[in-house]
Design a protein around this motif. Structure first.
Motif, mmCIF file in Angstrom:
data_model
loop_
_atom_site.group_PDB
_atom_site.id
_atom_site.type_symbol
_atom_site.label_atom_id
_atom_site.label_comp_id
_atom_site.label_asym_id
_atom_site.label_seq_id
_atom_site.Cartn_x
_atom_site.Cartn_y
_atom_site.Cartn_z
ATOM 1 N N ALA A 20 3.869 -3.997 -9.395
ATOM 2 C CA ALA A 20 2.563 -3.664 -9.953
ATOM 3 C C ALA A 20 2.151 -2.239 -9.605
ATOM 4 O O ALA A 20 1.542 -1.544 -10.403
ATOM 5 C CB ALA A 20 1.515 -4.645 -9.416
ATOM 6 N N TYR A 21 2.546 -1.772 -8.379
ATOM 7 C CA TYR A 21 2.120 -0.450 -7.969
ATOM 8 C C TYR A 21 2.872 0.648 -8.710
ATOM 9 O O TYR A 21 2.597 1.829 -8.539
ATOM 10 C CB TYR A 21 2.290 -0.259 -6.453
ATOM 11 C CG TYR A 21 3.682 -0.561 -5.944
ATOM 12 C CD1 TYR A 21 4.712 0.374 -6.053
ATOM 13 C CD2 TYR A 21 3.964 -1.780 -5.350
ATOM 14 C CE1 TYR A 21 5.978 0.094 -5.594
ATOM 15 C CE2 TYR A 21 5.233 -2.060 -4.894
ATOM 16 C CZ TYR A 21 6.234 -1.115 -5.004
ATOM 17 O OH TYR A 21 7.492 -1.397 -4.532
ATOM 18 N N ALA A 22 3.867 0.302 -9.576
ATOM 19 C CA ALA A 22 4.614 1.319 -10.328
ATOM 20 C C ALA A 22 3.939 1.664 -11.641
ATOM 21 O O ALA A 22 4.371 2.566 -12.333
ATOM 22 C CB ALA A 22 6.035 0.832 -10.595
ATOM 23 N N GLU A 23 2.868 0.915 -11.990
ATOM 24 C CA GLU A 23 2.210 1.168 -13.268
ATOM 25 C C GLU A 23 1.725 2.604 -13.332
ATOM 26 O O GLU A 23 1.897 3.300 -14.324
ATOM 27 C CB GLU A 23 1.066 0.182 -13.460
ATOM 28 C CG GLU A 23 1.561 -1.257 -13.665
ATOM 29 C CD GLU A 23 0.420 -2.238 -13.753
ATOM 30 O OE1 GLU A 23 -0.761 -1.801 -13.711
ATOM 31 O OE2 GLU A 23 0.679 -3.444 -13.854
ATOM 32 N N ALA A 24 1.062 3.047 -12.280
ATOM 33 C CA ALA A 24 0.757 4.463 -12.110
ATOM 34 C C ALA A 24 1.549 4.865 -10.880
ATOM 35 O O ALA A 24 1.432 4.240 -9.846
ATOM 36 C CB ALA A 24 -0.733 4.667 -11.878
ATOM 37 N N ALA A 25 2.373 5.895 -11.001
ATOM 38 C CA ALA A 25 3.310 6.244 -9.931
ATOM 39 C C ALA A 25 2.607 6.297 -8.573
ATOM 40 O O ALA A 25 1.559 6.928 -8.410
ATOM 41 C CB ALA A 25 3.969 7.574 -10.240
ATOM 42 N N THR A 26 3.183 5.618 -7.612
ATOM 43 C CA THR A 26 2.631 5.556 -6.265
ATOM 44 C C THR A 26 3.107 6.748 -5.459
ATOM 45 O O THR A 26 4.305 7.031 -5.408
ATOM 46 C CB THR A 26 3.077 4.256 -5.562
ATOM 47 O OG1 THR A 26 2.666 3.147 -6.353
ATOM 48 C CG2 THR A 26 2.473 4.154 -4.179
ATOM 49 N N SER A 27 2.185 7.440 -4.834
ATOM 50 C CA SER A 27 2.539 8.624 -4.050
ATOM 51 C C SER A 27 3.276 8.231 -2.778
ATOM 52 O O SER A 27 2.810 7.384 -2.006
ATOM 53 C CB SER A 27 1.291 9.424 -3.684
ATOM 54 O OG SER A 27 0.678 9.951 -4.844
ATOM 55 N N VAL A 28 4.416 8.823 -2.565
ATOM 56 C CA VAL A 28 5.179 8.595 -1.341
ATOM 57 C C VAL A 28 4.454 9.298 -0.200
ATOM 58 O O VAL A 28 4.080 10.470 -0.319
ATOM 59 C CB VAL A 28 6.614 9.146 -1.484
ATOM 60 C CG1 VAL A 28 7.358 9.085 -0.166
ATOM 61 C CG2 VAL A 28 7.360 8.374 -2.564
ATOM 62 N N PRO A 29 4.227 8.618 0.909
ATOM 63 C CA PRO A 29 3.498 9.239 2.027
ATOM 64 C C PRO A 29 4.208 10.495 2.525
ATOM 65 O O PRO A 29 5.434 10.594 2.455
ATOM 66 C CB PRO A 29 3.496 8.140 3.104
ATOM 67 C CG PRO A 29 3.738 6.875 2.358
ATOM 68 C CD PRO A 29 4.606 7.225 1.196
ATOM 69 N N PRO A 30 3.452 11.448 3.037
ATOM 70 C CA PRO A 30 4.080 12.652 3.602
ATOM 71 C C PRO A 30 4.840 12.335 4.877
ATOM 72 O O PRO A 30 4.684 11.255 5.459
ATOM 73 C CB PRO A 30 2.889 13.574 3.876
ATOM 74 C CG PRO A 30 1.734 12.637 4.087
ATOM 75 C CD PRO A 30 1.978 11.487 3.148
ATOM 76 N N GLY A 31 5.668 13.271 5.310
ATOM 77 C CA GLY A 31 6.372 13.118 6.583
ATOM 78 C C GLY A 31 7.642 12.305 6.465
ATOM 79 O O GLY A 31 8.044 11.850 5.400
ATOM 80 N N ASN A 32 8.261 12.107 7.626
ATOM 81 C CA ASN A 32 9.522 11.388 7.710
ATOM 82 C C ASN A 32 9.315 9.910 7.994
ATOM 83 O O ASN A 32 8.418 9.528 8.739
ATOM 84 C CB ASN A 32 10.394 11.991 8.828
ATOM 85 C CG ASN A 32 10.935 13.353 8.465
ATOM 86 O OD1 ASN A 32 11.399 13.564 7.347
ATOM 87 N ND2 ASN A 32 10.884 14.293 9.401
ATOM 88 N N ARG A 33 10.173 9.100 7.413
ATOM 89 C CA ARG A 33 10.160 7.670 7.702
ATOM 90 C C ARG A 33 10.945 7.370 8.981
ATOM 91 O O ARG A 33 10.749 6.336 9.600
ATOM 92 C CB ARG A 33 10.770 6.872 6.537
ATOM 93 C CG ARG A 33 10.174 7.147 5.155
ATOM 94 C CD ARG A 33 8.831 6.432 4.961
ATOM 95 N NE ARG A 33 7.727 7.099 5.637
ATOM 96 C CZ ARG A 33 7.089 8.160 5.135
ATOM 97 N NH1 ARG A 33 7.448 8.682 3.993
ATOM 98 N NH2 ARG A 33 6.094 8.686 5.794
#
Length: 317
Positions: A20-33
């Motif tokens: 569902a969150y792909a309907e409007a592109a979801t912003s990837v959080p900044p920084g490293n995982r």
């Protein structure tokens, strides 16, 4: 009417896996995982040791180049504007390449001199005596014939290579278990890339239409290997291919995975290093099917450095 309803139903079913969150592109959080930097490949470690250098010294050298060469920085900013990306993404790609793959020259002029040294040289894209333009006439590539855009055409051919030729014997001829770009597009030695952005010749061919539309650079042709190398070695041309590569990664992740990676230079740097953003975006989309929480793309060692040094690199702008 019934046929229309069936068509609509199939369309809904085919898209049902998208979160569902792909309907409007979801912003990837900044920084490293990753809390710590992922392992650096042994080849990069050995290459750096072989030049009596360190990654930190190479990082400082390319940073100094970017900090002092105002002409280069101006080109980076204007190219980024043309492709609608933040210039930090281009900086990240250049810093990663010159930290882990090659040493930076002392100034932009040295890249022009290096490019000129290859001008007029005669070479071709081939494997074991077979030119790539002859190779792609094999019937296995028929599915790619309808592809008119250079990105669709060459990524299709790359897929056919992986599925039907890589590591296999076809028609009595054996083919290496290696990337299409390494087998057919590096006529001097394996692993060779050139220029300011260390662009792979196959990548340049894939991006040719986008670069031609955006920057007015003539379209590339696999039959003219010298023309391809000129494009990726001449700084006035090669930065356009660096920017186009980043633009495609951002677009592919948005359209395929529903992720907006434009705010995370470590991810775009990772994709610049690894290549194949389309396949990687599809793999990420598959991981997110039915997931209640988004699975984020992760940076590799190359992208990790860019996010880790982000404040320092942004100060160059």
């Amino acid at each position: 009417m019934r046929r229309i309803l069936i068509t609509l139903l199939l369309a809904v079913v085919s898209l049902s896996w998208i979160p569902a969150y792909a309907e409007a592109a979801t912003s990837v959080p900044p920084g490293n995982r990753n809390a710590e930097q992922p392992p650096v490949p042994g080849a990069s470690v050995r290459r750096t040791r072989g030049t009596n250098s360190t990654f930190d010294r190479k990082y400082q050298k390319v940073r100094e180049l970017l900090a002092t060469d105002t002409k280069l920085m101006s080109k980076i900013k204007s190219t980024a504007r043309a492709y609608g990306i933040d210039p930090i993404h281009i900086i990240g790609a250049l810093v990663g390449e010159h930290t882990y793959n090659v040493d930076a020259y002392d100034g932009l002029q040295s890249y022009y001199v290096k490019a000129a040294s290859y001008a007029g040289q005669s070479f071709r894209f081939a494997y074991n005596g077979e030119n790539v333009d002859d190779f792609v006439t094999h019937p296995q590539f028929d599915a790619c014939k309808g592809k008119s855009d250079s990105y669709s055409l060459w990524t299709c051919r790359e897929d056919v290579w992986d599925d039907d030729f890589r590591g296999k014997t076809v028609g009595g001829k054996s083919y290496p278990d290696n990337r299409f770009s390494a087998v057919f597009f590096q006529p001097f030695y394996a692993g060779q890339t050139f220029g300011l952005g260390q662009v792979n010749p196959l990548t340049a061919l894939e991006l040719s239409d986008l670069v031609s539309r955006t920057s007015g650079i003539p379209k590339l042709n696999e039959k003219d290997a010298g023309g391809v190398y000129k494009a990726i070695m001449d700084p006035d041309l090669s930065l356009a291919f660096v920017a186009a590569s980043i633009r495609k990664s951002i677009d592919d992740y948005r359209s395929i995975a529903g992720m907006d990676i434009s705010g995370n230079p470590g991810i775009t740097a990772t994709l610049y290093n690894l290549g194949n953003p389309r396949k990687r975006a599809a793999a990420l989309a598959a991981k997110n099917r039915g997931s209640s929480q988004p699975v984020w793309p992760e940076e590799n060692y190359y992208g990790w450095l860019i996010n880790d040094k982000l404040s320092d690199l942004k100060s160059l702008l």
